[in-house]
Design an enzyme around this catalytic site. Structure first.
Site, short mmCIF file in Angstrom:
data_model
loop_
_atom_site.label_atom_id
_atom_site.label_comp_id
_atom_site.label_asym_id
_atom_site.label_seq_id
_atom_site.Cartn_x
_atom_site.Cartn_y
_atom_site.Cartn_z
N CYS A 181 0.83 -1.20 0.00
CA CYS A 181 0.00 0.00 0.00
C CYS A 181 0.87 1.25 0.00
O CYS A 181 2.10 1.19 0.08
CB CYS A 181 -0.94 0.01 1.20
N CYS B 49 3.16 1.55 2.99
CA CYS B 49 4.41 0.79 2.87
C CYS B 49 5.41 1.55 2.00
O CYS B 49 6.60 1.62 2.32
CB CYS B 49 4.12 -0.58 2.24
N ASP C 145 -5.56 10.77 -28.23
CA ASP C 145 -4.62 10.74 -29.35
C ASP C 145 -5.46 10.68 -30.63
O ASP C 145 -6.64 10.33 -30.59
CB ASP C 145 -3.71 9.51 -29.23
N ASP D 123 -2.77 5.15 -28.23
CA ASP D 123 -2.45 3.81 -28.73
C ASP D 123 -0.99 3.61 -29.10
O ASP D 123 -0.52 2.48 -29.16
CB ASP D 123 -3.31 3.47 -29.95
N ASP E 155 2.51 7.40 -26.80
CA ASP E 155 1.47 7.71 -25.82
C ASP E 155 1.72 7.03 -24.47
O ASP E 155 1.05 7.37 -23.48
CB ASP E 155 0.09 7.28 -26.33
#
Length: 715
Positions: free
Chosen positions: A20, A23, A429, A607, A611
């Site tokens: 988490c 931590c 995009d 994609d 990106d």
């Protein structure tokens, strides 16, 4: 240990047990407290801790020991070992869950008759005791094995003088098991072995779902590395080519890049002409011509000619490696997102421990036997077990992810739906997202059927993506014989005894080409050249999806690496007012950082490899199924098919899921508010407490199942 040019020395460790944001902060701050340490960065998704320090005053073993002293396991980072550890942990959780489920079902065969006899008194004491012993033979080994994930975590925390949620869970399991054994020895009427098995089963469901969803976010680094060649051909001083690992390439080395090879490191062209596909790096759909003196980047695909490249950087310092680092940083930022369940659970440990302790003390002060006081304290621990709280999010995630899956949307990150429900800004995009990512010949370009037919004869002899678009537009047909492809220029052949060319404007004989267009020229000797223009076709529902997003209050923008003119045309067709073109991957990521600084929560849909940093940096991200592997891995959701409307569907489901999660949280809070006092007053036994705990989990799950109905669609 490695020497780092910027900071002196560096070390990478595989840290186990960190789950988490607490931590993460504890480990980073603990290591940073060591003298001379300049950076300490932990990535929760990969478990990799990167530490850098200034001089040799620190022994690397000191850093390892500091992590161990904080209550975690550490060893030198090895990607293959890290994945093996992750896979092993998932298998162990799954086996533990299966064992607990099997035990719970079998124990119920003996518990149900005891429950029935409790109301009509038809079971003799000997039979009841025998059933209890059989249940014990099933439950005790199950508790020892299936409870191990919780016992280990609790023990590691207690050894370091701290507590976590696994401490009361472990305590409840141990107390329920111990009291059940004592009651069985005494021939008592009640034992709680069924409660032990059910408790572990429901808790392990939540733990395994969290692990499985988180594991899907660990692919980006491996996918990025896959885009880099493993080896390269290096030229010696005498001109001999030798295959070497890319890690051995140094600045100044000369490399041979053949057609079809990916460029392994950043550098500049010494010899040869060709064309390269930079679409994964920049998003630009048209191949780029390469020639002497031109700079190129790692990851680009050489298309047509042989090149000699002079390396300007090592593989670790390449453009592709920098993208990988941005993705890694984005994943780390995503990991520090504090889930609502974690926030609520912070109060659980001290409150429940205090309530159970006060219950035992109060009953002892009131003159009750120690056995009664411990039974009531155990009932408090069991009835307040955070099963409903632990399932509040995972149960909704499972149902929501199933509904999304039916629509072709894959949920890859455990908290993606929570973040998607809170977005207020959407960035797209262009290529492959708003469009299909495949160039199409512009039908209104003024090209005659005869010119198209002749150009297609040459186009069918080429692998160039724009040539293929011409061939598709012309339909099936023959390719001209003896066609010759000139690297970096185009295709040449004899057509009716005359020279014909299909390719770059200057090569065909056009002096002033329109650079903002994606174009090819076809010229026959003695005739005026014909210009072919190409567009990237919008997805069929792009305009409708953008309009629907505007109705929901969003103002979408386009962030693209393609040419400004091409971006402007798509923006106009999609009714998007704000657009930016010719952006590098770093500029996209920086733009999202700027939006974040202004308080926006951004959904990025992209994609290409260019990106990937933006997808990792965004508040939440999506990628189509046709995207580069690295982009799919960096994204939180992946959608299949040619419909952009799946983005809208995902947002609607996310908002509905948020409502279900909040309802589950309120129910869990109300349940504990009512159930804890009842247990403290001794009005329930551990057996009834286990039934109540299981019932709360069932209610939470049933509420989550409401998401499966399309009636929950947000408007």
């Amino acid at each position: 240990m490695q020497h780092d040019r910027a900071t002196g020395l560096s070390l990478e460790l595989l840290v186990r047990g960190a789950r988490c944001a607490g931590c993460l902060a504890k480990i980073e701050s603990g290591v940073m407290a060591l003298p001379s340490v300049s950076t300490a960065r932990l990535n929760l998704t990969t478990g990799r801790l990167s530490v850098a320090w200034q001089d040799d005053r620190i022994d690397p073993r000191t850093i390892v020991q500091r992590v161990i002293d904080l209550g975690y396991q550490a060893q030198p980072f090895d990607p293959s070992k890290a994945q093996a550890v992750i896979d092993q942990e998932g298998r162990h959780l799954l086996i533990c869950m299966a064992v607990a489920a099997f035990a719970a079902m079998n124990i119920m065969m003996f518990s149900v008759p005891i429950w029935s006899a409790h109301f009509n008194g038809e079971m003799e004491e000997g039979t009841r005791t025998m059933f209890h012993w059989i249940s014990a033979c099933i439950a005790l080994p199950t508790a020892a094995y299936s409870g191990m994930p919780f016992f280990k975590s609790a023990w590691n925390a207690l050894k370091k003088g701290r507590a976590n949620m696994d401490v009361p869970i472990s305590l409840g399991v141990l107390l329920a098991s111990s009291l059940s054994v004592i009651e069985t020895f005494r021939g008592g009427e009640h034992a709680y072995f069924d409660a032990v098995a059910m408790l572990l089963f429901f808790l392990l469901i939540g733990r395994y779902l969290d692990h499985a969803l988180r594991q899907k976010a660990r692919q980006a680094a491996r996918d990025l590395l896959a885009l880099q060649a493993v080896t390269a051909s290096r030229l010696s001083t005498d001109g001999m080519a030798t295959s070497v690992a890319i890690s051995e390439i140094k600045p100044g080395d000369r490399l041979v890049i053949m057609p079809g090879d990916r460029i392994p490191v950043d550098g500049s062209i010494l010899e040869g002409v060709s064309e390269a596909d930079f679409s994964l790096l920049t998003g630009e759909t048209a191949p780029i011509a390469l020639g002497r003196g031109q700079a190129v980047r790692a990851g680009a695909l050489n298309l047509s000619g042989r090149l000699v490249l002079q390396a300007s950087a090592r593989s670790d310092d390449s453009f592709l490696a920098e993208i990988a680092r941005l993705v890694d940083m984005g994943e780390q930022g995503k990991s520090v997102y504090v889930r609502w369940a974690d926030k609520a659970a912070k109060l659980y440990v001290p409150v429940v421990h205090t309530a159970a302790f006060l219950t035992a003390v109060t009953w002892l002060l009131l003159g009750a036997e120690p056995r009664v006081a411990i039974l009531n304290a155990c009932a408090v621990l069991i009835i307040t077990c955070p099963c409903a709280l632990g399932l509040a999010v995972p149960a909704v995630q499972v149902v929501a992810s199933g509904r999304l899956f039916k629509r072709g949307i894959l949920l890859k990150s455990g908290d993606a739906l929570e973040r998607l429900a809170e977005i207020d800004f959407i960035a797209f995009d262009k290529t492959g997202v708003l469009t299909l990512g495949q160039p199409q010949l512009r039908t209104h370009g003024g090209v005659s059927d005869e010119a198209l037919t002749q150009a297609a004869l040459l186009a069918r002899a080429s692998r160039h993506p724009l040539a293929r678009a011409i061939a598709r537009a012309a339909g099936p047909g023959p390719a001209i014989e003896a066609a010759h492809e000139v690297p970096g220029c185009g295709v040449e052949a004899q057509l009716g005894g005359l020279r014909a060319r299909l390719g770059r404007a200057s090569w065909v004989g056009v002096e002033h080409a329109q650079s903002e267009e994606t174009e090819l020229y076809f010229g026959v000797q003695g005739q005026d050249p014909v210009r072919f223009c190409f567009d990237d076709t919008l997805r069929s529902d792009t305009l409708h999806t953008i309009q629907s997003l505007k109705v929901r209050g969003f103002q979408p923008i386009i962030l693209s690496g393609d040419r400004q003119g091409a971006v402007a045309r798509v923006a106009e067709a999609a009714a998007i007012e704000t657009y930016l073109g010719e952006l590098t991957p770093f500029e996209k990521a920086a733009y999202l950082d700027d939006l974040k600084a202004r308080g926006h929560r951004v959904l990025m849909v992209g994609d290409g490899l260019n990106d990937a940093p933006a997808l990792a940096k965004a508040f939440v991200s999506m990628a189509p199924g046709t995207a580069a592997d690295a982009s799919q891995s960096a994204a939180d959701l992946v959608f299949q098919g040619e419909q952009l409307g799946t983005v809208l569907e995902a947002i609607d489901v996310a908002r509905a899921a948020k409502k279900r999660v909040m309802e589950n949280f309120w129910f869990a809070a109300l349940y504990n508010f009512v159930a804890a006092p009842i247990a403290m007053f001794g009005l329930v036994t551990p057996f009834i407490a286990a039934i109540a705990m299981s019932s709360s989990s069932i209610i939470v799950t049933l509420n989550a199942l409401r998401l499966a109905s399309n009636r929950n669609r947000e408007g």
